[in-house]
Design a protein around this motif. Structure first.
Motif, PDB file in Angstrom:
ATOM      1  N   LEU A 111       0.961  -1.237  -0.078  1.00 63.02           N
ATOM      2  CA  LEU A 111       0.077  -0.117  -0.076  1.00 63.02           C
ATOM      3  C   LEU A 111       0.865   1.216   0.052  1.00 63.02           C
ATOM      4  CD1 LEU A 111      -2.601  -1.348   2.675  1.00 63.02           C
ATOM      5  CD2 LEU A 111      -3.141  -0.691   0.179  1.00 63.02           C
ATOM      6  N   MET A 112       1.934   1.253   0.708  1.00 60.51           N
ATOM      7  CA  MET A 112       2.786   2.271   0.720  1.00 60.51           C
ATOM      8  C   MET A 112       3.323   2.571  -0.589  1.00 60.51           C
ATOM      9  SD  MET A 112       2.864   3.978   3.606  1.00 60.51           S
ATOM     10  CE  MET A 112       4.640   4.782   3.367  1.00 60.51           C
ATOM     11  N   ASP A 113       3.811   1.382  -1.221  1.00 57.95           N
ATOM     12  CA  ASP A 113       4.294   1.501  -2.768  1.00 57.95           C
ATOM     13  C   ASP A 113       3.373   2.278  -3.530  1.00 57.95           C
ATOM     14  OD1 ASP A 113       6.531  -0.032  -2.008  1.00 57.95           O
ATOM     15  OD2 ASP A 113       5.968  -2.000  -2.895  1.00 57.95           O
ATOM     16  N   GLU A 114       2.145   1.936  -3.331  1.00 55.52           N
ATOM     17  CA  GLU A 114       1.074   2.596  -4.342  1.00 55.52           C
ATOM     18  C   GLU A 114       0.950   4.053  -3.952  1.00 55.52           C
ATOM     19  OE1 GLU A 114      -3.857   2.325  -4.526  1.00 55.52           O
ATOM     20  OE2 GLU A 114      -2.732   0.528  -4.079  1.00 55.52           O
ATOM     21  N   MET A 115       0.766   4.346  -2.558  1.00 50.17           N
ATOM     22  CA  MET A 115       0.414   5.794  -2.067  1.00 50.17           C
ATOM     23  C   MET A 115       1.716   6.523  -2.015  1.00 50.17           C
ATOM     24  SD  MET A 115      -2.463   4.862   0.715  1.00 50.17           S
ATOM     25  CE  MET A 115      -3.615   3.409   0.377  1.00 50.17           C
ATOM     26  N   HIS A 116       2.711   6.183  -1.793  1.00 47.56           N
ATOM     27  CA  HIS A 116       3.962   6.975  -1.609  1.00 47.56           C
ATOM     28  C   HIS A 116       4.980   6.217  -2.316  1.00 47.56           C
ATOM     29  CE1 HIS A 116       6.490   9.794   0.543  1.00 47.56           C
ATOM     30  NE2 HIS A 116       7.484   8.885   0.939  1.00 47.56           N
ATOM     31  N   PRO A 117       5.088   6.360  -3.624  1.00 48.91           N
ATOM     32  CA  PRO A 117       6.028   5.414  -4.409  1.00 48.91           C
ATOM     33  C   PRO A 117       7.350   5.992  -4.331  1.00 48.91           C
ATOM     34  CG  PRO A 117       4.663   6.864  -5.727  1.00 48.91           C
ATOM     35  CD  PRO A 117       4.043   7.079  -4.460  1.00 48.91           C
ATOM     36  N   ALA A 118       7.618   7.219  -3.721  1.00 51.30           N
ATOM     37  CA  ALA A 118       9.170   7.377  -3.742  1.00 51.30           C
ATOM     38  C   ALA A 118       9.855   6.833  -2.905  1.00 51.30           C
ATOM     39  CB  ALA A 118       9.186   8.925  -2.867  1.00 51.30           C
ATOM     40  N   GLY A 119       9.385   5.963  -2.017  1.00 46.37           N
ATOM     41  CA  GLY A 119      10.450   5.046  -1.120  1.00 46.37           C
ATOM     42  C   GLY A 119      10.299   3.611  -1.682  1.00 46.37           C
ATOM     43  N   ALA A 120       9.518   3.219  -2.768  1.00 51.81           N
ATOM     44  CA  ALA A 120       9.272   1.791  -2.984  1.00 51.81           C
ATOM     45  C   ALA A 120      10.462   1.155  -3.629  1.00 51.81           C
ATOM     46  CB  ALA A 120       8.304   1.821  -4.203  1.00 51.81           C
ATOM     47  N   PRO A 121      10.656  -0.104  -3.661  1.00 47.86           N
ATOM     48  CA  PRO A 121       9.817  -1.103  -2.973  1.00 47.86           C
ATOM     49  C   PRO A 121       9.957  -0.835  -1.384  1.00 47.86           C
ATOM     50  CG  PRO A 121      11.566  -2.385  -3.820  1.00 47.86           C
ATOM     51  CD  PRO A 121      11.609  -0.983  -4.378  1.00 47.86           C
ATOM     52  N   HIS A 122       9.103  -0.805  -0.686  1.00 47.65           N
ATOM     53  CA  HIS A 122       9.226  -0.720   0.670  1.00 47.65           C
ATOM     54  C   HIS A 122       9.475  -1.978   1.511  1.00 47.65           C
ATOM     55  CE1 HIS A 122       7.030   2.983  -0.396  1.00 47.65           C
ATOM     56  NE2 HIS A 122       7.769   3.655   0.649  1.00 47.65           N
ATOM     57  N   ASP A 123       9.161  -3.027   0.951  1.00 53.05           N
ATOM     58  CA  ASP A 123       9.405  -4.188   1.630  1.00 53.05           C
ATOM     59  C   ASP A 123      10.867  -4.781   1.747  1.00 53.05           C
ATOM     60  OD1 ASP A 123      10.012  -4.998  -0.979  1.00 53.05           O
ATOM     61  OD2 ASP A 123       8.478  -6.740  -1.037  1.00 53.05           O
ATOM     62  N   THR A 146      -6.330   3.380   6.811  1.00 57.11           N
ATOM     63  CA  THR A 146      -5.205   3.323   7.965  1.00 57.11           C
ATOM     64  C   THR A 146      -3.981   4.204   7.378  1.00 57.11           C
ATOM     65  OG1 THR A 146      -6.252   1.547   9.130  1.00 57.11           O
ATOM     66  CG2 THR A 146      -3.967   2.433   9.934  1.00 57.11           C
ATOM     67  N   VAL A 147      -3.604   3.611   6.233  1.00 49.11           N
ATOM     68  CA  VAL A 147      -2.255   4.120   5.616  1.00 49.11           C
ATOM     69  C   VAL A 147      -2.615   5.391   5.143  1.00 49.11           C
ATOM     70  CG1 VAL A 147      -0.599   3.946   3.504  1.00 49.11           C
ATOM     71  CG2 VAL A 147      -1.040   1.897   5.130  1.00 49.11           C
ATOM     72  N   ARG A 148      -3.641   5.654   4.450  1.00 47.97           N
ATOM     73  CA  ARG A 148      -4.011   6.926   4.048  1.00 47.97           C
ATOM     74  C   ARG A 148      -4.125   7.911   4.949  1.00 47.97           C
ATOM     75  NH1 ARG A 148      -2.904   8.693  -0.453  1.00 47.97           N
ATOM     76  NH2 ARG A 148      -2.067  10.115   0.893  1.00 47.97           N
ATOM     77  N   TRP A 149      -4.721   7.618   6.396  1.00 45.37           N
ATOM     78  CA  TRP A 149      -4.814   8.552   7.303  1.00 45.37           C
ATOM     79  C   TRP A 149      -3.510   8.959   7.843  1.00 45.37           C
ATOM     80  CZ3 TRP A 149      -3.489   9.068  12.557  1.00 45.37           C
ATOM     81  CH2 TRP A 149      -4.274  10.365  13.346  1.00 45.37           C
TER      82      TRP A 149
END
Length: 346
Positions: free
Chosen positions: A264-276, A318-321
């Protein structure tokens, strides 16, 4: 209904306060404002004429008596507790004093108030607890309301003790009580020392995402706003002396939960992707329970309640919030213990 909500500036308590006021209930929020409390959690309702706040410690019996006499609530919803397992390992004393002694004080204050008022039939003492009191499950099975207690941490042992006190006050003194035991909560306003906000905020900042052991521990995840709705259902319609297990019907291994948040972070905050790539396995917590799972049959069949949010939907919300509410979480990162590995003293 006029509700006295203890711990109403905390994570779950504030969700109850917000939901109760939205439904037209009067709310007295009693909170001592310890490290995990935040009045910003209820800022959206604090100006309502249905809301009032009392800063008080449930360990202070005289103060509790004063609050009951002043506000004359129709029901108590008792959520105030020390609740972080890792902190209970490092410092169990606060958990004993708050979760056991504090619950005793609140029970006695409520009993005195109820008796002086002529034992009104509509009064309720709702004790909110956790599924951790039941211990650990194997790969199969679920906790029911009849599951024997088997707590494994100072936190869960203190909550088990408080559950027993509440039942004893019902059986011995006739205090009208209901109890609930919930699965793991997550959602907006979650204090940033718990797993879900830790994953989101560490991913956001490009820091290692700690996963205990191999991440195979399984939890049933309950969206906090669903939980608040369930609690208000129980306090109004639950059978006296009865307990209700509240689950999200969303079991997941910790590692799978973390990877879902990273996606979800990859999708909503792609600057740091891949977050895993930030996932880091660390030494497991002492006494870490393998699996929790709730059988919600009783609350579903008796009260008609079940969760409305799937884990995927709830995590997305939750991630969006958190991405949209830096002004809320940023000041909390400076509070004692946040961002540190706790629970290693054992």
């Amino acid at each position: 209904m006029k509700l006295l909500v203890t711990g109403g500036a905390g994570f779950i308590g504030s969700a109850v306060v917000r939901r109760a006021i939205a439904l037209g209930h009067e709310v007295v929020n009693l909170d001592s404002l310890t490290y995990a409390a935040n009045l910003e959690n209820v800022a959206g309702v604090s100006s309502s004429n249905l809301y009032s706040f009392e800063q008080a410690d449930i360990r202070d019996r005289a103060r509790l008596d004063e609050i009951f006499a002043t506000h004359r609530p129709d029901a108590v919803m008792h959520l105030a507790a020390e609740s972080h397992v890792d902190r209970s390992i490092d410092g169990p004393g606060d958990f004993i004093l708050t979760n056991i002694n504090g619950t005793f004080n609140l029970l006695e204050a409520a009993r005195g108030y109820w008796q002086r008022a002529g034992k009104p039939e509509g009064f309720r003492f709702h004790h909110i607890s956790t599924d951790e009191v039941f211990g650990s499950l194997g790969e199969e099975g679920q906790f029911t309301e009849e599951t024997p207690y088997d707590p494994r941490s100072p936190y869960s042992a203190s909550k088990a003790a408080s559950d027993h006190l509440v039942r004893a006050w019902h059986e011995t003194y006739g205090l009208p009580v209901v109890l609930t035991n919930c699965s793991n909560n997550y959602g907006p306003f979650h204090f940033p020392e718990k797993l879900v906000p830790v994953v989101i905020l560490n991913a956001l900042h490009g820091r290692p995402i700690p996963v205990y052991g191999a991440g195979l521990n399984v939890r049933d995840w309950l969206y906090v706003e669903d939980h608040a709705d369930a609690l208000l259902t129980v306090v109004q319609r639950g059978q006296l002396g009865r307990s209700y297990n509240i689950g999200g019907e969303n079991e997941a291994r910790n590692i799978d939960l973390v990877r879902t948040i990273c996606a979800l972070m990859d999708e909503m905050h792609p600057a740091g992707a891949p977050h895993d790539r930030l996932i880091t396995f660390v030494t497991d917590r002492p006494g870490h329970d393998a699996r929790y799972a709730i059988d919600p049959k009783r609350i579903r069949e008796e009260l008609g309640w079940r969760p409305s949010v799937t884990l995927e939907q709830g995590l997305r919300k939750t991630v969006r919030w958190y991405l949209d509410n830096e002004a809320w979480w940023r000041p909390l990162l400076a509070r004692q213990g946040v961002g540190q590995r706790l629970g290693t003293k054992a």
